[in-house]
Design a protein around this motif. Structure first.
Motif, short mmCIF file in Angstrom:
data_model
loop_
_atom_site.label_atom_id
_atom_site.label_comp_id
_atom_site.label_asym_id
_atom_site.label_seq_id
_atom_site.Cartn_x
_atom_site.Cartn_y
_atom_site.Cartn_z
N GLU A 1 0.84 -1.20 0.00
CA GLU A 1 0.00 0.00 0.00
C GLU A 1 0.87 1.24 0.00
O GLU A 1 1.89 1.30 0.67
N LYS A 2 0.45 2.25 -0.76
CA LYS A 2 1.19 3.50 -0.84
C LYS A 2 1.00 4.30 0.44
O LYS A 2 -0.07 4.26 1.05
N PRO A 3 2.01 5.07 0.83
CA PRO A 3 1.83 5.96 1.98
C PRO A 3 0.80 7.05 1.65
O PRO A 3 0.55 7.34 0.48
N ALA A 4 0.21 7.65 2.66
CA ALA A 4 -0.87 8.62 2.46
C ALA A 4 -0.43 9.80 1.60
O ALA A 4 -1.21 10.32 0.80
N GLU A 5 0.83 10.24 1.72
CA GLU A 5 1.28 11.40 0.94
C GLU A 5 1.45 11.08 -0.54
O GLU A 5 1.56 11.97 -1.36
N HIS A 6 1.43 9.80 -0.90
CA HIS A 6 1.54 9.41 -2.30
C HIS A 6 0.21 9.04 -2.93
O HIS A 6 0.14 8.76 -4.11
N LYS A 7 -0.85 9.04 -2.14
CA LYS A 7 -2.17 8.72 -2.67
C LYS A 7 -2.81 9.99 -3.22
O LYS A 7 -2.59 11.08 -2.70
N PRO A 8 -3.62 9.90 -4.27
CA PRO A 8 -4.29 11.08 -4.80
C PRO A 8 -5.32 11.61 -3.82
O PRO A 8 -5.94 10.85 -3.08
N SER A 9 -5.47 12.93 -3.80
CA SER A 9 -6.47 13.52 -2.91
C SER A 9 -7.86 13.33 -3.50
O SER A 9 -8.03 13.13 -4.71
N ALA A 10 -8.86 13.43 -2.66
CA ALA A 10 -10.23 13.25 -3.11
C ALA A 10 -10.62 14.42 -4.03
O ALA A 10 -10.22 15.56 -3.79
N PRO A 11 -11.38 14.17 -5.08
CA PRO A 11 -11.78 15.26 -5.96
C PRO A 11 -12.72 16.22 -5.24
O PRO A 11 -13.49 15.83 -4.36
N LEU A 12 -12.66 17.49 -5.63
CA LEU A 12 -13.52 18.50 -5.03
C LEU A 12 -14.93 18.36 -5.60
O LEU A 12 -15.11 18.00 -6.77
N PRO A 13 -15.95 18.64 -4.81
CA PRO A 13 -17.32 18.50 -5.30
C PRO A 13 -17.64 19.56 -6.35
O PRO A 13 -17.05 20.64 -6.38
N VAL A 14 -18.59 19.25 -7.20
CA VAL A 14 -19.04 20.18 -8.24
C VAL A 14 -19.86 21.28 -7.56
O VAL A 14 -20.69 21.00 -6.70
N ASP A 15 -19.61 22.53 -7.95
CA ASP A 15 -20.36 23.63 -7.34
C ASP A 15 -21.10 24.41 -8.42
O ASP A 15 -21.13 24.02 -9.59
N GLU A 16 -21.69 25.53 -8.03
CA GLU A 16 -22.49 26.32 -8.97
C GLU A 16 -21.66 26.97 -10.07
O GLU A 16 -22.19 27.39 -11.09
N PHE A 17 -20.33 27.06 -9.89
CA PHE A 17 -19.47 27.69 -10.89
C PHE A 17 -18.81 26.66 -11.79
O PHE A 17 -17.97 27.02 -12.62
N HIS A 18 -19.15 25.40 -11.65
CA HIS A 18 -18.55 24.34 -12.46
C HIS A 18 -18.83 24.58 -13.94
O HIS A 18 -19.97 24.79 -14.34
#
Length: 74
Positions: free
Chosen positions: A24-41
């Protein structure tokens, strides 16, 4: 030298198969969660994200008035 010595596979070679588990990859090497879609998407422009709430808003410093169109000299 015999034929067996020539064709014998090297012991140092390792083959990775899908049946083997990957470490398993260390936490700093894992991709971050995508940001949610907002009204300006999907809208063009510059936006700033509030660090406390995480909400995006149009950047007031980037809102520059477009220069007025000069009348043509016809």
């Amino acid at each position: 030298m015999t034929t067996k010595e020539k064709t014998a596979p090297k012991a140092a070679q390792v083959v990775h198969t899908s049946a083997q588990t990957k470490p398993e990859k260390p936490a700093e090497h894992k991709p971050s969660a995508p940001l949610p879609v907002d009204e300006f998407h999907g809208k063009a422009g510059c936006f700033v994200r509030d660090p406390v709430t995480g909400e995006r808003k149009p950047d007031p410093a980037a809102e520059v008035q477009a220069p007025a169109a000069e009348p043509s000299a016809e």
